[in-house]
Write a protein that holds these residues in place. Structure first.
Motif, PDB file in Angstrom:
ATOM      1  N   ARG A 166      52.327  74.307 -20.105  1.00 57.93           N
ATOM      2  CA  ARG A 166      53.581  74.146 -19.386  1.00 57.93           C
ATOM      3  C   ARG A 166      54.234  72.815 -19.744  1.00 57.93           C
ATOM      4  NH1 ARG A 166      53.192  77.587 -14.856  1.00 57.93           N
ATOM      5  NH2 ARG A 166      51.957  79.381 -15.547  1.00 57.93           N
ATOM      6  N   ARG A 167      55.563  72.825 -19.861  1.00 57.59           N
ATOM      7  CA  ARG A 167      56.270  71.596 -20.240  1.00 57.59           C
ATOM      8  C   ARG A 167      56.160  70.525 -19.162  1.00 57.59           C
ATOM      9  NH1 ARG A 167      61.953  73.534 -23.097  1.00 57.59           N
ATOM     10  NH2 ARG A 167      60.990  74.571 -24.931  1.00 57.59           N
ATOM     11  N   TRP A 168      56.255  70.950 -17.902  1.00 53.35           N
ATOM     12  CA  TRP A 168      56.199  69.963 -16.823  1.00 53.35           C
ATOM     13  C   TRP A 168      54.849  69.254 -16.803  1.00 53.35           C
ATOM     14  CZ3 TRP A 168      52.302  70.911 -13.391  1.00 53.35           C
ATOM     15  CH2 TRP A 168      51.838  72.232 -13.268  1.00 53.35           C
ATOM     16  N   TYR A 169      53.798  69.959 -17.246  1.00 46.65           N
ATOM     17  CA  TYR A 169      52.493  69.298 -17.311  1.00 46.65           C
ATOM     18  C   TYR A 169      52.454  68.302 -18.470  1.00 46.65           C
ATOM     19  CZ  TYR A 169      47.550  68.474 -18.186  1.00 46.65           C
ATOM     20  OH  TYR A 169      46.345  67.867 -18.405  1.00 46.65           O
ATOM     21  N   ARG A 170      52.918  68.730 -19.646  1.00 47.40           N
ATOM     22  CA  ARG A 170      52.826  67.864 -20.832  1.00 47.40           C
ATOM     23  C   ARG A 170      53.712  66.634 -20.726  1.00 47.40           C
ATOM     24  NH1 ARG A 170      53.674  71.690 -25.910  1.00 47.40           N
ATOM     25  NH2 ARG A 170      55.207  72.621 -24.496  1.00 47.40           N
TER      26      ARG A 170
END
Length: 743
Positions: free
Chosen positions: A350-354
């Motif tokens: 997920r982008r929000w995680y990275r």
């Protein structure tokens, strides 16, 4: 740490090696090999730093002889505000005969000069003074710091005009490094504004000398000072930048890795082989070598091997703050991050995680792992470190990329470099804007000084790292979770027990005595934290003494408020320091001798023109004395502190009146502000006068003394009734008992 003799380490290492090799196939064979390595490391350290041989420079420095010194510069000269420090490996010292000593010599030149570079050979005539441990209340021992770098002698010269210099060759590694470094600095100076140029040198080269003090303080108090010391992120950005540059060339894999290894070697030299850059460079080189050999990369093994290589080359680095902070933070990221990140495995794509969660995890872990060491050594830690790093680190990373591109663009066309510099300049200074948004120079920090003792801080540091290890293992281990519970309960019970039995605060005043540039500061602190400050023989320096020296001493001594500042003697260049000190601490009175009235009034007038409200001025002289306050009186003999158990007399220099016996039966202590060169009769008459302790900024043997007395003064241990602040460190006296003071 143990102080065992070298031969015992060597014997243990040999025995463990033989037995370890014979039993290598058994389970404990590898343990014996590890013990052998540790013993040989102890032998190396003891032989290099603790028990030096008969031809060592340390023994020659004990003589008061002028030597013709021939040697080679083995490190880059260090430019200070008022001097240049040059580390020399002596080839020979010539006096009555020719000596070929071991150890390094530090040459201090009273001038800032770049006329000498690493690799040059020098010849000059000077005395060699010994480097002895010089403890301070800050816990930093400058003499021990030099000894750990192999420096055991110091020489002083006013200028390099009397030094013969044999220039190093124009070809070679160090000449190549200096040429590149000079070019990069020239590009920054010509294409960027002064502030941006100073920051660019800090970001890329770790050179912080030209960064304005207020900006440096913002980085320090926000927990982002690591960005000005080249570390793993800088090395990674440099390698990534070079990798992108050579990618269009379509080089073979081995060739590409060889280019990156060469870049690491050059970049480490550009940063003067600082511990943080050496750690990062060695780790990067080992990872690249593992890729060339097509081996798996285990970062725990990589960081352990990196530490082993550095300590084998220079075991003294183990005691360096930079080494400890760099390796502790890197180890924390390697050891803790994978276990924490594994709990978010389903969100890794997920982008929000990275882009949000993972950087937050990195910032939190780095902050948690580095905080115990920062608190131990600096006795303070920032509150906004995590959010500041989350914002400032990306800005600095973008700035580093621009700074890397600028020298290349300038090389193509200088005018294009000016254009690129105008674009890079705001990017480099973006971190400063962010820090100002967080609060600028008023960033909140937690001060531990005066609240927790040094031993307690050390115990808390060890507890913190033990808890980190157990807590990290507890993420995946049920046994570790149980251990963490019992560990926490045990620590809590122990802390409550110790608090219950700790002695309360002393009901009487305490006297803290410490060296200053040229003289001594004496603090008379009451139980409520209110203090009287007595300064004598203060000499001005290019830096603010009140901010850099006296204020940290007051803070470490637990002083909350300053009632009076008394100046027995100070040169004109130091008067502004004591006036600023009195103003900064809101002192009620500034007490000065009559011969300083004109100079102090002139300085105070300048402060008044700046609309600064100052304390009242009290003048005392030979015929007049300052009003006595809380047992403290000032007059022609100096400052006298009278308490129920002790009388402490602080003076600039010894006067005949000090040698008269006192009628009072209380314990008497004499503090001499200047360097004291006692005659033989001074010792006898001071003891007869009833002084149980004589303290001086430094004690120097008198040529008229007998050989036995002079040797006793020159020895490492002075008689029990003498205390040399330069040699033995600061002193703390209790005013209500007659016991030996604590050092």
């Amino acid at each position: 740490l143990t102080g065992l003799p070298p031969w015992l380490w060597l014997l243990g290492g040999k025995a463990a090696t033989v037995v370890g090799i014979l039993t290598l196939r058994l389970r404990y064979g590898a343990v014996l090999v590890l013990v052998a390595i540790l013993c040989l490391s102890g032998f190396h350290y003891a032989l290099r730093y603790q028990q030096v041989g008969p031809h060592h420079l340390k023994h020659l420095a004990e003589r008061s002889t002028r030597f013709d010194i021939y040697g080679r510069v083995v490190d880059w000269p260090l430019l200070r505000a008022d001097r240049t420090e040059i580390t020399i490996e002596p080839d020979s010292l010539v006096a009555d005969r020719c000596y070929r000593p071991d150890g390094l010599l530090l040459l201090k030149v009273t001038d800032t000069t770049t006329a000498v570079q690493r690799g040059d050979r020098l010849a000059f005539t000077a005395r060699v003074y010994p480097v002895r441990p010089t403890p301070s209340s800050a816990g930093f021992d400058y003499g021990r710091y030099l000894n750990l770098k192999g420096i055991y002698g110091v020489s002083y010269l006013p200028t390099l005009l009397t030094v013969r210099v044999d220039r190093r060759g124009a070809v070679g590694y160090f000449a190549f490094i200096d040429a590149i470094r000079d070019y990069i600095i020239d590009v920054f100076t010509s294409d960027l504004t002064p502030t941006a140029a100073a920051l660019a040198k800090g970001y890329l080269l770790g050179e912080t000398r030209d960064i304005p003090p207020d900006i440096y303080a913002m980085f320090r108090d926000s927990g982002t000072l690591h960005l000005l010391a080249v570390s793993g992120s800088n090395v990674a950005l440099v390698l990534l930048f070079v990798h992108l540059l050579i990618r269009p060339l379509r080089l073979q894999r081995t060739t590409r890795h060889a280019v990156l290894l060469a870049v690491i070697v050059v970049y480490a030299g550009l940063c003067y082989f600082e511990p943080s850059v050496m750690r990062a460079s060695l780790m990067a080189a080992l990872v690249i070598l593992a890729r060339i050999a097509q081996r798996k990369v285990n970062l725990n093994q990589i960081i352990a091997l990196t530490a082993a290589i550095i300590l084998l080359i220079d075991p003294g680095e183990f005691f360096g703050i930079g080494f400890q902070l760099s390796f502790a933070t890197a180890w924390g990221l390697i050891f803790i991050t994978p276990r924490v990140a594994a709990q978010f495995e389903r969100y890794h794509t997920r982008r929000w995680y990275r882009w949000l969660v993972f950087p937050l995890i990195i910032a939190l872990i780095a902050q948690i792992v580095s905080t115990p060491l920062v608190a131990l050594y600096f006795e303070r830690f920032p509150l906004y470190s995590v959010p500041a790093n989350l914002i400032v680190v990306p800005l600095v990373s973008i700035g580093v990329v621009g700074v890397l591109a600028l020298p290349l663009v300038h090389l193509v066309w200088p005018m294009l470099g000016l254009l690129a510099g105008s674009l890079v300049d705001p990017v480099v200074r973006a971190a400063v804007f962010a820090l100002q948004w967080f609060g600028g120079t008023d960033l909140p920090v937690v001060e531990l000084t005066g609240h927790i003792g040094e031993r307690w801080l050390l115990a808390l540091t060890l507890f913190a790292y033990s808890a980190m290890i157990i807590a990290t293992l507890a993420i995946t281990s049920k046994r570790a979770r149980r251990t963490l519970v019992f560990f926490t309960i045990g620590i809590a019970v122990s802390a409550l027990t110790l608090v219950a039995f700790l002695p309360g605060k002393s009901d009487g005043a305490t006297v803290h005595i410490e060296r200053l540039p040229g003289g001594v500061v004496t603090l008379v602190t009451q139980p409520d934290g209110c203090a009287d400050v007595i300064v004598t023989s203060l000499v001005g320096r290019p830096y603010p003494i009140d901010e850099r020296v006296i204020t940290p001493i007051l803070t470490r001594a637990g002083v909350d408020t300053v009632r009076t500042v008394s100046v027995l003697q100070a040169d004109y260049a130091a008067i502004d320091d004591v006036v600023r000190l009195a103003h900064a601490w809101n002192a009620g009175q500034l007490l000065i001798p009559s011969d300083m009235r004109a100079a102090v009034s002139s300085v105070m007038r300048q402060f008044s023109e700046d609309s600064v409200s100052l304390c009242s001025l009290v003048v005392f002289g030979d015929e007049t004395s300052a009003p006595e306050q809380a047992g403290l009186s000032l007059g022609r003999l100096g400052a006298c502190l009278a308490t129920p158990g002790r009388i402490v007399l602080v003076c600039e220099k010894l006067q005949p009146a000090h040698l008269r016996p006192g009628a009072d039966q209380r314990d008497r202590v004499l503090v001499v502000g200047r360097t004291w060169t006692p005659a033989a009769e001074d010792w006898i008459r001071l003891r007869t006068a009833g002084y149980s302790l004589i303290v001086a900024a430094s004690i120097r043997p008198n040529q008229a003394l007998s050989d036995d007395l002079a040797q006793q003064l020159s020895a490492e241990s002075l008689p029990d009734y003498l205390h040399d602040l330069k040699r033995m460190g600061p002193l703390r006296l209790s005013s209500i008992d007659r016991n030996r003071p604590s050092r």
